[in-house]
Design a protein around this motif. Structure first.
Motif, short mmCIF file in Angstrom:
data_model
loop_
_atom_site.label_atom_id
_atom_site.label_comp_id
_atom_site.label_asym_id
_atom_site.label_seq_id
_atom_site.Cartn_x
_atom_site.Cartn_y
_atom_site.Cartn_z
N TRP A 256 61.41 91.99 138.60
CA TRP A 256 60.65 91.68 137.50
C TRP A 256 60.72 92.38 136.72
O TRP A 256 61.68 93.26 136.68
N ASP A 257 60.30 92.03 135.08
CA ASP A 257 60.74 93.03 133.10
C ASP A 257 58.85 94.17 133.88
O ASP A 257 59.15 94.51 133.07
N TYR A 258 58.00 93.62 135.00
CA TYR A 258 56.80 94.45 134.51
C TYR A 258 56.40 93.88 136.16
O TYR A 258 56.26 93.54 137.21
N LEU A 263 50.34 92.42 135.52
CA LEU A 263 50.20 91.31 135.68
C LEU A 263 48.86 90.97 136.04
O LEU A 263 48.35 89.96 135.37
N ARG A 306 60.74 95.38 125.85
CA ARG A 306 59.80 94.54 127.50
C ARG A 306 58.23 94.43 126.93
O ARG A 306 57.15 93.87 127.26
N GLY A 309 57.32 92.26 124.82
CA GLY A 309 57.84 90.88 125.91
C GLY A 309 56.63 90.47 126.77
O GLY A 309 56.23 89.22 127.48
N LEU A 310 55.94 91.35 127.58
CA LEU A 310 54.23 91.83 127.91
C LEU A 310 53.38 90.83 126.70
O LEU A 310 52.73 90.08 127.68
N ASP A 312 53.39 88.15 125.21
CA ASP A 312 54.12 87.25 125.55
C ASP A 312 54.39 86.04 127.15
O ASP A 312 54.59 85.17 126.85
N TYR A 313 53.54 87.02 128.22
CA TYR A 313 54.06 86.66 129.13
C TYR A 313 54.22 85.11 129.55
O TYR A 313 52.08 85.36 129.62
N ARG A 314 54.76 84.14 130.50
CA ARG A 314 54.60 83.41 130.69
C ARG A 314 54.74 82.97 131.99
O ARG A 314 56.40 83.51 131.44
N SER A 327 49.47 84.77 127.48
CA SER A 327 50.24 85.18 126.22
C SER A 327 49.56 85.53 125.25
O SER A 327 49.47 85.72 124.25
#
Length: 389
Positions: A256-258, A263, A306, A309-310, A312-314, A327
């Motif tokens: 994961w990036d998060y 999340l 990142r 990017g968070l 716009d997370y899907r 998002s």
């Protein structure tokens, strides 16, 4: 018309760079707050960008006023312009009645104060705050009723009724005395205790979260010790519910990036119909024990990408079936934009400085790093912020 065509084209291009899509025909609605404590971060940020929507400061219950004159002056600067102000109302850092002792003693006092606030005590300590709100009807206030709240500092039992009562009591107190409708109330928990401590839909307007290093799966260093975040993959590893070869539910490992708790907090906010604010967001020490200067251009750029990017997370969530579109959950972000090497206010004035190998020894000023700055400005445009660079 030609200028408008170029603007639309640029928006689409920037969205593609960040891996998302610009919302077709949607008006910008995300708010950018810059800095905490003083105008130092505001002045740095506006040296290369248009003025943001607002800023962030702190107010403490024990003294019944701003944490310092710098906080007061920055809040006044923002309020006079009719801008948005996030105010962290804190009692855990310096609880009333705490006159010394270790962290256990301070936490015990903070829990007691939480219960006392819920019972109606300390009302006079909010006079200065309420008077300030009433003096600036054109400003907008995001009030965090303490920040990074946790069971350790705020809960007297497993139900955490102490904090829930304190949150409701403070909202009722402030609502009963403010003269205009320019205040929203922010529940800002540590990332793993949002469900346990949630004050309820009726009193919560926004949900806040802090975003530093591990929340974006980047490593943290302190005094030569590495903790949180993997140093090689620069990702977190967690399991979520997928399917096995027969189509049955099964745990699937994913890089994961998060952070998974962040999340899941975003999904919690969406399920409860609450917008989120990244109440504190900033870079941290990128090294194992040396000066961070020179590393921010690369690691700082990754951190910035990142961060946006968070928003716009899907995708999947740990231990949750299916994929989820988060998002539209995050509606505001506070970027601190300080040279933390010189303390919490980022001012090189001979006062407290962080040691070179400490967690907070980092220069997070976007003015210093062209690549990270460019990515930040692209992110503002692609994610629909009201004040792009």
């Amino acid at each position: 018309m030609f200028r408008r065509i170029l603007t639309v084209a640029a928006t689409v291009l920037v969205a593609a760079v960040l891996g998302g899509q610009a919302p077709a025909g949607a008006a910008p609605d995300r708010l950018l707050f810059i800095g905490q404590s003083t105008r130092t971060s505001w002045d740095d940020y506006t040296s290369f960008a248009a003025a943001p929507a607002g800023g962030s400061v702190y107010y403490e219950v024990k003294s019944g006023t701003w944490v310092s004159t710098g906080h007061r002056d920055y809040a006044t600067f923002l309020a006079r312009q009719g801008r948005a102000i996030q105010i962290g109302i804190s009692w855990k850092d310096n609880p009333p009645g705490f006159n010394g002792g270790d962290e256990q003693v301070k936490a015990a006092r903070s829990r007691a104060v939480t219960a006392e606030i819920g019972a109606g005590q300390y009302a006079a300590q909010f006079d200065n705050l309420i008077n300030f709100v009433n003096a600036y009807p054109n400003a907008r206030f995001h009030l965090r009723l303490d920040y990074e709240v946790s069971s350790f500092y705020h809960c007297t039992d497993a139900s955490c009724s102490s904090y829930k009562s304190a949150f409701s009591r403070l909202r009722s107190l402030i609502d009963g005395r403010k003269r205009q409708n320019n205040v929203v109330y922010v529940f800002h928990p540590v990332r793993g205790e949002y469900q346990q401590m949630y004050p309820g839909d009726a009193v919560t307007d926004w949900i806040g979260v802090s975003i530093f290093a591990h929340e974006l799966c980047l490593p943290i260093y302190d005094n030569g010790y590495h903790y949180n975040g993997q140093t090689t993959t620069l990702q977190c590893r967690d399991a979520y519910i997928g399917t096995d070869s027969w189509g049955n539910p099964a745990a699937v490992w994913k890089d994961w990036d998060y952070d998974g708790n962040v999340l899941k907090m975003m999904k919690f906010a969406k399920d409860h119909g609450k917008p989120m604010i990244l109440s504190e967001a900033g870079m941290m020490n990128f090294t194992g024990g040396s000066d961070t200067r020179g590393l921010e251009p690369a690691r700082g750029d990754l951190w910035v990408k990142r961060l946006f990017g968070l928003m716009d997370y899907r995708g999947p969530l740990p231990n949750t079936a299916g994929t989820h579109d988060l998002s539209t959950v995050i509606k505001a972000a506070v970027y601190i934009d300080l040279d933390f090497r010189y303390g919490w206010d980022g001012v090189q004035d001979g006062s407290f400085d962080f040691p070179v190998n400490s967690t907070w020894f980092v220069d997070g000023r976007l003015s210093q790093y062209s690549t990270a700055r460019t990515s930040f400005c692209q992110g503002l445009l692609a994610r629909g912020f009201t004040t792009p660079c």
